[in-house]
Write an enzyme that holds these catalytic residues in place. Structure first.
Site, PDB file in Angstrom:
ATOM      1  N   MET A  74     103.955  64.693  98.226  1.00 35.92           N
ATOM      2  CA  MET A  74     102.616  64.101  98.096  1.00 35.92           C
ATOM      3  C   MET A  74     102.739  62.701  97.500  1.00 35.92           C
ATOM      4  O   MET A  74     103.399  62.514  96.470  1.00 35.92           O
ATOM      5  CB  MET A  74     101.729  64.953  97.177  1.00 35.92           C
ATOM      6  CG  MET A  74     101.256  66.281  97.747  1.00 35.92           C
ATOM      7  SD  MET A  74     100.352  66.162  99.304  1.00 35.92           S
ATOM      8  CE  MET A  74      98.984  65.090  98.888  1.00 35.92           C
ATOM      9  N   SER A 128      95.539  63.459 109.734  1.00 39.05           N
ATOM     10  CA  SER A 128      94.830  64.463 108.936  1.00 39.05           C
ATOM     11  C   SER A 128      93.349  64.471 109.289  1.00 39.05           C
ATOM     12  O   SER A 128      92.654  63.465 109.131  1.00 39.05           O
ATOM     13  CB  SER A 128      94.985  64.162 107.448  1.00 39.05           C
ATOM     14  OG  SER A 128      94.059  64.948 106.719  1.00 39.05           O
TER      15      SER A 128
END
Ligand code: DX5
Ligand code: ZN
Length: 236
Positions: free
Chosen positions: A136, A8
């Site tokens: 998540m 990320s």
């Protein structure tokens, strides 16, 4: 399904995104780009113009994670721009079937994001419409948060749903991936792989390291070892 690593860039240097993308080019499968709108989550990052700029410079396919309100309106444009995967959140989408289909029609894989406090079961009927479920493992909005072990049972339940789904139909060659995002590191990646995840997002664990490529390779090796031992993998 082979282990995939998606670093990320939220934890990268935003002023040097092309270089930061290049740093993991050889070691990763995707580049995870977190789009945050300051409404769905209390943080603001980047949007379509930056993704378009990155697409010109990054060799890795872009894995767009849209933490935005009204993804029905905004998501298809990311696929049309050339992102390889576009994930919308279940909590934000009002017409997920239409939006997921629009993403696919534009040539990208489509993902459905699920927050830690949201159960997967109400979305069982949507599985035919998705290429990936993003579970998540922190509340979305920020990098560097602590991994939430409470999500592990949901990873297992999602893997069981996908295994049952596959057993009940002729092989259509379509595999639905389970991505985990948030607090994934050398401390936690084995737990995720053991529970059934196969796509691993890592921000601070990759870009916070001295050598991001090496960190990505180490995470992959660890996830591969845990996957080889995992009961769900033997069953599938
Ligand atoms: C958080 C983002 C993540 C973030 C993960 O809302 O969706 O992709 O970059 O960062 P780490 O790996 O540091 O938890
Ligand atoms: Zn993300």
């Amino acid at each position: 399904m082979a282990v995939q690593i998606s670093p990320s860039i939220l934890s990268a240097d935003f002023a040097r995104l092309a270089d930061e993308a290049k740093a993991v080019e050889e070691a990763a499968d995707w580049l995870h780009v977190d789009v945050m709108d300051n409404h769905f989550v209390p943080n603001l990052t980047l949007g379509l113009p930056v993704v378009e700029a990155l697409l010109k410079h990054a060799l890795l396919p872009i894995d767009c994670h849209l933490m935005i309100e009204d993804p029905d309106r905004h998501a298809p444009a990311y696929a049309e721009a050339g992102a390889g995967s576009v994930t919308i959140h279940a909590e934000a989408a009002k017409a997920p079937v239409r939006t997921l289909r629009a993403i696919r029609a534009a040539g990208a894989r489509c993902g459905l994001g699920i927050n830690p406090g949201t159960a997967i079961e109400p979305y069982a009927d949507l599985l035919d419409e998705v290429d990936m479920v993003l579970l998540m493992t922190v509340e979305p909005g920020f990098g560097g948060q602590k991994f939430l072990d409470m999500v592990l049972p949901k990873i297992r339940r999602t893997r069981a749903m996908l295994t049952a789904r596959r057993a009940g139909r002729p092989a259509d060659g379509r595999e639905i991936w389970i991505q985990v995002d948030g607090g994934v590191s050398v401390e936690t990646i084995e737990r995720c792989a053991d529970a059934g995840a196969d796509v691993f997002v890592a921000g601070s664990a990759v870009y916070g390291a001295q050598d991001p490529a090496r960190a990505a390779r180490d995470l992959r090796a660890q996830a591969e070892r845990a996957t080889a031992r995992a009961a769900w993998n033997a069953a599938g």
